[in-house]
Scaffold this active site. Structure first.
Site, PDB file in Angstrom:
ATOM      1  N   ASP A 192       0.866  -1.176   0.000  1.00  0.00           N
ATOM      2  CA  ASP A 192       0.000   0.000   0.000  1.00  0.00           C
ATOM      3  C   ASP A 192       0.901   1.225   0.000  1.00  0.00           C
ATOM      4  O   ASP A 192       2.126   1.099  -0.077  1.00  0.00           O
ATOM      5  CB  ASP A 192      -0.962  -0.011   1.210  1.00  0.00           C
ATOM      6  CG  ASP A 192      -2.304   0.622   0.850  1.00  0.00           C
ATOM      7  OD1 ASP A 192      -2.306   1.791   0.427  1.00  0.00           O
ATOM      8  OD2 ASP A 192      -3.340  -0.060   0.972  1.00  0.00           O
ATOM      9  N   HIS A 253      -2.762   3.355  -4.634  1.00  0.00           N
ATOM     10  CA  HIS A 253      -2.184   2.904  -3.359  1.00  0.00           C
ATOM     11  C   HIS A 253      -0.786   2.332  -3.588  1.00  0.00           C
ATOM     12  O   HIS A 253      -0.419   1.295  -3.041  1.00  0.00           O
ATOM     13  CB  HIS A 253      -3.095   1.871  -2.675  1.00  0.00           C
ATOM     14  CG  HIS A 253      -4.322   2.483  -2.058  1.00  0.00           C
ATOM     15  ND1 HIS A 253      -4.276   3.342  -0.977  1.00  0.00           N
ATOM     16  CD2 HIS A 253      -5.632   2.360  -2.378  1.00  0.00           C
ATOM     17  CE1 HIS A 253      -5.505   3.716  -0.654  1.00  0.00           C
ATOM     18  NE2 HIS A 253      -6.356   3.152  -1.498  1.00  0.00           N
ATOM     19  N   GLU A 317      -9.842   3.071  -4.988  1.00  0.00           N
ATOM     20  CA  GLU A 317      -9.474   4.453  -4.660  1.00  0.00           C
ATOM     21  C   GLU A 317      -8.349   4.995  -5.546  1.00  0.00           C
ATOM     22  O   GLU A 317      -7.323   5.461  -5.062  1.00  0.00           O
ATOM     23  CB  GLU A 317      -9.076   4.539  -3.178  1.00  0.00           C
ATOM     24  CG  GLU A 317     -10.215   4.129  -2.261  1.00  0.00           C
ATOM     25  CD  GLU A 317      -9.870   4.259  -0.780  1.00  0.00           C
ATOM     26  OE1 GLU A 317     -10.719   4.793  -0.048  1.00  0.00           O
ATOM     27  OE2 GLU A 317      -8.785   3.832  -0.355  1.00  0.00           O
ATOM     28  N   TRP A 383     -17.106  -3.581  -1.414  1.00  0.00           N
ATOM     29  CA  TRP A 383     -16.925  -2.913  -0.118  1.00  0.00           C
ATOM     30  C   TRP A 383     -17.782  -1.668   0.018  1.00  0.00           C
ATOM     31  O   TRP A 383     -18.048  -1.204   1.103  1.00  0.00           O
ATOM     32  CB  TRP A 383     -15.448  -2.597   0.119  1.00  0.00           C
ATOM     33  CG  TRP A 383     -14.844  -1.503  -0.731  1.00  0.00           C
ATOM     34  CD1 TRP A 383     -14.470  -1.595  -2.035  1.00  0.00           C
ATOM     35  CD2 TRP A 383     -14.519  -0.159  -0.322  1.00  0.00           C
ATOM     36  NE1 TRP A 383     -13.932  -0.410  -2.473  1.00  0.00           N
ATOM     37  CE2 TRP A 383     -13.944   0.487  -1.436  1.00  0.00           C
ATOM     38  CE3 TRP A 383     -14.645   0.542   0.888  1.00  0.00           C
ATOM     39  CZ2 TRP A 383     -13.512   1.814  -1.387  1.00  0.00           C
ATOM     40  CZ3 TRP A 383     -14.206   1.859   0.935  1.00  0.00           C
ATOM     41  CH2 TRP A 383     -13.650   2.494  -0.196  1.00  0.00           C
TER      42      TRP A 383
HETATM   43  C1  ACM Z   1     -11.046  -0.133   0.564  1.00  0.00           C
HETATM   44  O1  ACM Z   1     -11.539  -0.096   1.702  1.00  0.00           O
HETATM   45  N1  ACM Z   1     -10.412   0.916   0.081  1.00  0.00           N
HETATM   46  C2  ACM Z   1     -11.149  -1.306  -0.260  1.00  0.00           C
END
Ligand code: ACM
Ligand code: ZN
Length: 730
Positions: A192, A253, A317, A383
């Site tokens: 990340d 990320h 994201e 999610w």
């Molecule tokens: C996430 O919670 N960004 C997958």
């Protein structure tokens, strides 16, 4: 427990036991069918385990032997032929269903039959849960008939090892616990922004540079797993029926990778491994072919380490807008007729998917991978909510449901009961897509979770999650709670710092009482028997340090370092409260604009803050701080110190300048000094700046006034704040 055991021994001795039907079976997750029998099986040193001769069955028999010995001290024999007292493990093709098993405990023997070796292992876990905790020499197992099989094949726990690093021993212990509760997937979030945690031989800087970050206080934080360690964990998990699915985040990320290899990003600019949380604009450049070569080389090594047929590429994201300003990205878009940056994201995912398909791997991604058009062969980890699940199913994809199971959510906001009662699988849409809902995952993101407090976030809440994934929770929360609470003694024996059911572990706040000049630390605790051990010399508290429960009163300024313990188990890292004395302590303050609720901490309470939300800060949104302290009488001032916070992620910036003024009547003011500050709205690290006025000779005045000039311009379109916790007059 002792009385229950004695009752059972009595039963066995009498060989008839009317009470048997009342036995409670505290099994989590609850098996599909449980019916109590009569009498009990007495497990002693002469009991033998028999199992099929194949390696896997023999390993499972050995695992059972080890578990019985650890829990009861009784060393059983694994034998080819049964003796008089036996535990018999067998594969029985008449049992239908993947992972299904049947467990029969009678006074004569224990028979565990399963459809496959996976079922055999789960049956052993159920048998372990039937063992008494305090047995020595002999263990009584109540007669019972259990038939069981899982609701979903994908029962995952995710651990983010990037934001915080978790040692291999910690991970193995979590695998042991997860297997005990019949989870079968460990989703290993390995990369990340804040850390790259997997050794890649071809790109040594990924871990040499990307695994380490320099925190705001100058300390280095990090770590990574060698390939040998990863192989070891994968094998350890496999033996325990758990498949390890690695996640290598891309194309977002990826700051840690870009810090190591800046050529991965569009700009190629050198960056540092970030120390703050959030979404960063340094992402992989889709327009450069070299990006794909790099990622494919990385994936070559990753796929060789993980036998799982799945590989998770994250994909969440992504600030896709950065590709709009990149010439190679735009050229690629033109050449491929891609409209808009989301389409570039889709192109990226499909290209990586093709590569993985060639290696026999199925791509998994977070639900954002759908945004640019997605191949139905990918698996979508949902999610952001049921609407994303609906989109994925309509597109023909298989899904894993993670959204409601985020274990990083504070316990206050997601209690054991909340989790138990919320069943996202109870969705009429899911029934229309048989086989497409693989199951679920409980992710533990680790911005606020570390090896010390992670247990309490996971347990007992994973019990409720296990009931959703393996079973199908009934509406009987009270019955579940009894089964869940019965786990605590066992978890305690494993030194698991299991958490509260419905409260955060501890929420400690400090306040100042100006009448009695007394500071009070008040702690809301998740457990009544949680003790807060503390020190006054900044050393880490131990169980030998003095302790309090609800309140600690201090009549002199101090730096209190406190940590919560139950027994000898520390539940989270220590926390520091700083109280300082000064001439302004307890003096009344008036404001031109009152600070905003809830950021209305007192400026003269002697309490120094740390985090913006710790209750000690006064904050002004879109307004300046203009605070006047009445010192009661003309007072010689040697120094006046005002403290300000910058935390760009919370839109809190330092002021551009701070003016120090004095007055004798509170009406006419003299400006003594205006101190300019450099404000950098791109410095994402939270920090506190002391701004000090120090005259060559003391100035005498009754009123002291501090006026800021705020940064003024919105950051990211949002109005900024001024935050101050204290004015210190000496
Ligand atoms: C996430 O919670 N960004 C997958
Ligand atoms: Zn680019």
């Amino acid at each position: 427990m002792r009385t229950r055991l004695m009752a059972w021994l009595g039963c066995v001795a009498m060989l008839s036991c009317a009470g048997a039907a009342q036995a409670r079976f505290d099994i989590v997750p609850e098996p599909q069918r449980v019916s109590a029998g009569r009498g009990a099986f007495l497990l002693t040193r002469t009991t033998r385990i028999t199992a099929p001769a194949d390696r896997r069955a023999q390993w499972i028999a050995g695992f059972l032997r080890g578990a019985v010995r650890d829990q009861t001290g009784i060393a059983l024999t694994i034998a080819a032929h049964a003796g008089h007292s036996r535990i018999e493990l067998r594969i029985d093709p008449s049992i239908k269903g993947d992972e299904a098993y049947r467990l029969d405990v009678t006074p004569e023997r224990v028979t565990l039959a399963a459809a496959d070796d996976r079922g055999l292992f789960w049956g052993v876990q159920t048998l372990r849960q039937l063992l008494p905790l305090d047995a020595r020499e002999r263990a009584v197992i109540p007669s019972v008939h259990i038939e069981d099989a899982p609701r979903y094949p994908w029962r995952g726990v995710m651990l983010d090892t990037a934001r915080h690093f978790y040692p291999v021993d910690f991970i193995k212990r979590q695998i042991d616990l997860a297997a005990y509760y019949k989870f079968d997937v460990f989703h290993w979030h390995l990369t990340d922004d804040q850390g790259w945690r997997i050794q890649i031989n071809r790109y040594p800087k990924l871990t040499g540079v990307g695994a380490w970050r320099t925190e705001a206080d100058g300390s280095r934080y990090g770590g990574f797993y060698t390939q040998a360690q990863i192989r070891d964990v994968v094998d350890y998990a496999r033996q325990r029926n758990i498949m390890v699915v690695p996640e290598i985040e891309m194309p977002g990320h990826t700051s840690a990778a870009i810090a190591a290899y800046p050529e991965l990003s569009c700009s190629g600019k050198q960056i540092k491994v970030p120390t703050t949380w959030g979404v960063f604009r340094d992402v992989d450049c889709v327009g450069k072919d070299s990006t794909f070569r790099f990622l494919e080389n990385v994936l070559d090594e990753v796929t060789a380490l993980f036998p799982s047929p799945y590989l998770h590429i994250g994909g969440d994201e992504v600030p896709e807008g950065v590709w709009a300003d990149c010439a190679p990205c735009q050229t690629l878009a033109r050449e491929n007729g891609l409209q808009g940056e989301a389409a570039l994201h889709g192109f990226f995912v499909r290209r990586i998917q093709q590569f993985l398909t060639g290696k026999g791997k199925t791509l998994i991604g977070w639900d954002e991978i759908m945004e640019g058009g997605m191949d139905p062969g990918a698996i979508v980890e949902v999610w952001r909510g049921p609407q994303e699940a609906a989109k994925a199913l309509a597109n023909g994809n298989r899904i894993i449901v993670a959204g409601p199971f985020y274990m990083d959510t504070p316990i206050d906001d997601m209690t054991l009961e909340d989790l138990y009662r919320t069943d996202p699988f109870d969705n009429p849409l899911f029934a229309k897509y048989p086989g497409k809902v693989l199951g679920g995952e409980a992710p533990l993101w680790s911005e606020r979770a570390d090896p010390m407090n992670a247990d309490a976030r996971l347990y007992p809440r994973l019990f409720a999650v296990a009931e959703h994934f393996w079973g199908s929770p009934s509406s009987d929360y009270a019955a579940f709670l009894e089964r869940a609470r019965a786990q605590e003694a066992w978890l305690g024996m494993q030194h698991v710092a299991y958490g509260p059911e419905d409260k955060d572990i501890v929420d400690a706040r400090v306040s100042f009482n100006p009448t009695y000049r007394r500071w009070r630390i008040r702690a809301a605790r998740g457990f009544d028997d949680l003790r807060l051990h503390y020190t006054l010399d900044s050393s880490p508290p131990t169980t030998q340090s003095p302790a309090f429960g609800d309140v600690l009163d201090l009549y002199a300024p101090a730096t209190v370092t406190l940590a919560p313990f139950r027994g000898d188990v520390q539940y989270q890292a220590s926390q520091v409260f700083k109280m300082v004395s000064n001439l302004a302590l307890g003096k009344p303050v008036t404001y031109a604009t009152p600070p905003a609720v809830p950021y209305s901490g007192a400026l003269t309470d002697g309490i120094l803050g740390s985090q913006y939300n710790d209750g000690t800060w006064a904050g002004w949104e879109g307004a300046d701080m203009d605070a006047t302290i009445d010192m009661d009488q003309p007072t010689p001032l040697h120094s006046v110190d005002a403290r300000f916070l910058q935390n760009v992620q919370a839109w809190i910036l330092l002021p551009r300048s701070v003016s120090f003024e004095t007055s004798d009547d509170g009406k006419s003011w003299t400006t003594l000094q205006t101190i300019p500050l450099t404000v950098d709205p791109n410095d994402m690290r939270p920090f506190v700046r002391d701004v000090t006025f120090m005259p060559a000779t003391p100035v005498t005045a009754r009123y002291v006034r501090i006026v800021t000039a705020r940064y003024g311009e919105p950051v990211g379109g949002i109005q900024t704040w001024i935050f101050s916790d204290e004015i210190i007059v000496k």
